[in-house]
Design a protein around this motif. Sequence first.
Motif, short mmCIF file in Angstrom:
data_model
loop_
_atom_site.label_atom_id
_atom_site.label_comp_id
_atom_site.label_asym_id
_atom_site.label_seq_id
_atom_site.Cartn_x
_atom_site.Cartn_y
_atom_site.Cartn_z
N TYR A 84 1.24 5.91 7.76
CA TYR A 84 1.85 4.79 7.04
C TYR A 84 3.14 4.30 7.71
O TYR A 84 3.58 3.19 7.45
CB TYR A 84 2.14 5.18 5.58
CG TYR A 84 0.93 5.19 4.68
CD1 TYR A 84 -0.37 5.11 5.18
CD2 TYR A 84 1.08 5.30 3.30
CE1 TYR A 84 -1.47 5.13 4.34
CE2 TYR A 84 -0.03 5.31 2.45
CZ TYR A 84 -1.29 5.23 2.98
OH TYR A 84 -2.37 5.25 2.14
N GLN A 85 3.72 5.13 8.54
CA GLN A 85 4.94 4.71 9.25
C GLN A 85 4.62 3.80 10.44
O GLN A 85 5.48 3.03 10.87
CB GLN A 85 5.69 5.96 9.75
CG GLN A 85 6.17 6.87 8.64
CD GLN A 85 6.84 8.13 9.17
OE1 GLN A 85 7.39 8.14 10.27
NE2 GLN A 85 6.80 9.19 8.38
N THR A 86 3.40 3.89 10.96
CA THR A 86 3.04 3.12 12.15
C THR A 86 1.85 2.20 11.94
O THR A 86 1.43 1.50 12.86
CB THR A 86 2.70 4.08 13.30
OG1 THR A 86 1.59 4.91 12.91
CG2 THR A 86 3.89 4.96 13.64
N SER A 87 1.30 2.17 10.74
CA SER A 87 0.10 1.39 10.44
C SER A 87 0.27 -0.08 10.76
O SER A 87 1.29 -0.68 10.42
CB SER A 87 -0.24 1.54 8.96
OG SER A 87 -1.22 0.61 8.55
N PRO A 88 -0.71 -0.72 11.41
CA PRO A 88 -0.65 -2.17 11.60
C PRO A 88 -0.74 -2.90 10.27
O PRO A 88 -1.28 -2.35 9.29
CB PRO A 88 -1.86 -2.47 12.49
CG PRO A 88 -2.79 -1.33 12.25
CD PRO A 88 -1.93 -0.14 11.99
N VAL A 98 5.84 2.99 1.36
CA VAL A 98 5.09 1.84 0.86
C VAL A 98 5.23 0.74 1.90
O VAL A 98 6.33 0.46 2.38
CB VAL A 98 5.63 1.39 -0.51
CG1 VAL A 98 4.93 0.12 -0.97
CG2 VAL A 98 5.46 2.50 -1.54
N HIS A 99 4.14 0.12 2.29
CA HIS A 99 4.16 -0.85 3.38
C HIS A 99 3.17 -1.97 3.10
O HIS A 99 2.14 -1.76 2.44
CB HIS A 99 3.84 -0.16 4.71
CG HIS A 99 2.51 0.54 4.72
ND1 HIS A 99 2.24 1.63 3.92
CD2 HIS A 99 1.38 0.30 5.42
CE1 HIS A 99 1.00 2.03 4.13
NE2 HIS A 99 0.45 1.24 5.03
N GLU A 100 3.46 -3.15 3.59
CA GLU A 100 2.57 -4.29 3.35
C GLU A 100 1.37 -4.22 4.29
O GLU A 100 1.51 -4.00 5.49
CB GLU A 100 3.30 -5.61 3.53
CG GLU A 100 2.38 -6.81 3.22
CD GLU A 100 3.12 -8.10 3.02
OE1 GLU A 100 3.06 -8.94 3.93
OE2 GLU A 100 3.76 -8.26 1.96
N MET A 141 0.83 -1.19 0.00
CA MET A 141 0.00 0.00 0.00
C MET A 141 0.88 1.25 0.00
O MET A 141 1.89 1.31 0.67
CB MET A 141 -0.90 0.00 1.24
CG MET A 141 -1.87 1.15 1.31
SD MET A 141 -2.97 0.97 2.75
CE MET A 141 -3.96 2.46 2.57
N GLY A 142 0.46 2.25 -0.78
CA GLY A 142 1.20 3.49 -0.81
C GLY A 142 1.73 3.84 -2.19
O GLY A 142 1.31 3.26 -3.20
N GLU A 197 -9.57 2.93 4.44
CA GLU A 197 -8.65 3.42 3.42
C GLU A 197 -7.90 2.28 2.75
O GLU A 197 -7.71 2.27 1.52
CB GLU A 197 -7.68 4.42 4.04
CG GLU A 197 -6.90 5.24 3.04
CD GLU A 197 -6.08 6.35 3.66
OE1 GLU A 197 -5.50 7.12 2.89
OE2 GLU A 197 -6.00 6.44 4.90
N ALA A 198 -7.49 1.30 3.54
CA ALA A 198 -6.77 0.15 2.97
C ALA A 198 -7.68 -0.67 2.06
O ALA A 198 -7.26 -1.11 0.97
CB ALA A 198 -6.21 -0.72 4.10
#
Length: 223
Positions: A164-168, A25-27, A11-12, A92-93
């Motif tokens: 996005y830096q701390t999103s689970p 960008v993060h999974e 995502m991102g 959002e995800a």
Amino acid sequence: MVFVKGGCFKMGDIFGEGDRHEKPVHEVCVDNFYIGKYEVTQREWVEIMGKNPSNSQYRDDCPVENVSWKDIRKYLVKLKKKTGKKYRLPTEAEWEYAARSGGKKELWAGTSNTVNLRAYAWFRDNSHKQTHPVGMKRPNELGIYDMSGNVQEWVYDAYDANYYQTSPDDNPKGVPYEPNIVRVYRGGSSLSDPWMLRTTNRARNKPYVKGPMLGFRLALSVQ
């Protein structure tokens, strides 16, 4: 409603064209869910709420607009009473995963080809600065229409530029709820340029704000 099989995706800002708040960008993994095949229309809103708040009311199969995030909460309460179903806004995800045809690398919903964008979206270059009836453009690979363009779509999440830096990893829902915290909307509108229509683009405003290009689509959890 369209069934969306859950899964994991990056995502991102996968294309490196976005703002800082689209990074890193993060999974993210989402469960199975349903999402509206179309944006909620003016006809559907009037059936539940009795009045049409839309700025442009020339077609009742155009998406409802000029609705705030808080207006939508009231709509959802009444919709549940009428249908018995717990319809909600997508997270959002979930929205991004569905827009990208199940998390694929798509710049816009249905395509990454600038030449083809007109076939998938109503936007600044082809809309004549107005909304259009839902479902007239091509859908993405999941069979969902207008996720890029036509109206911007409120989602459930509260906004945080650094989220996005701390999103689970699993089913993120944004920062904790507060009554007047800024909320997110996605997808761009008939007034937007192609950059704003990107599947990873994030926009936000206060939950009581209304606008002639602010609408939504429904989601439903799989029981």
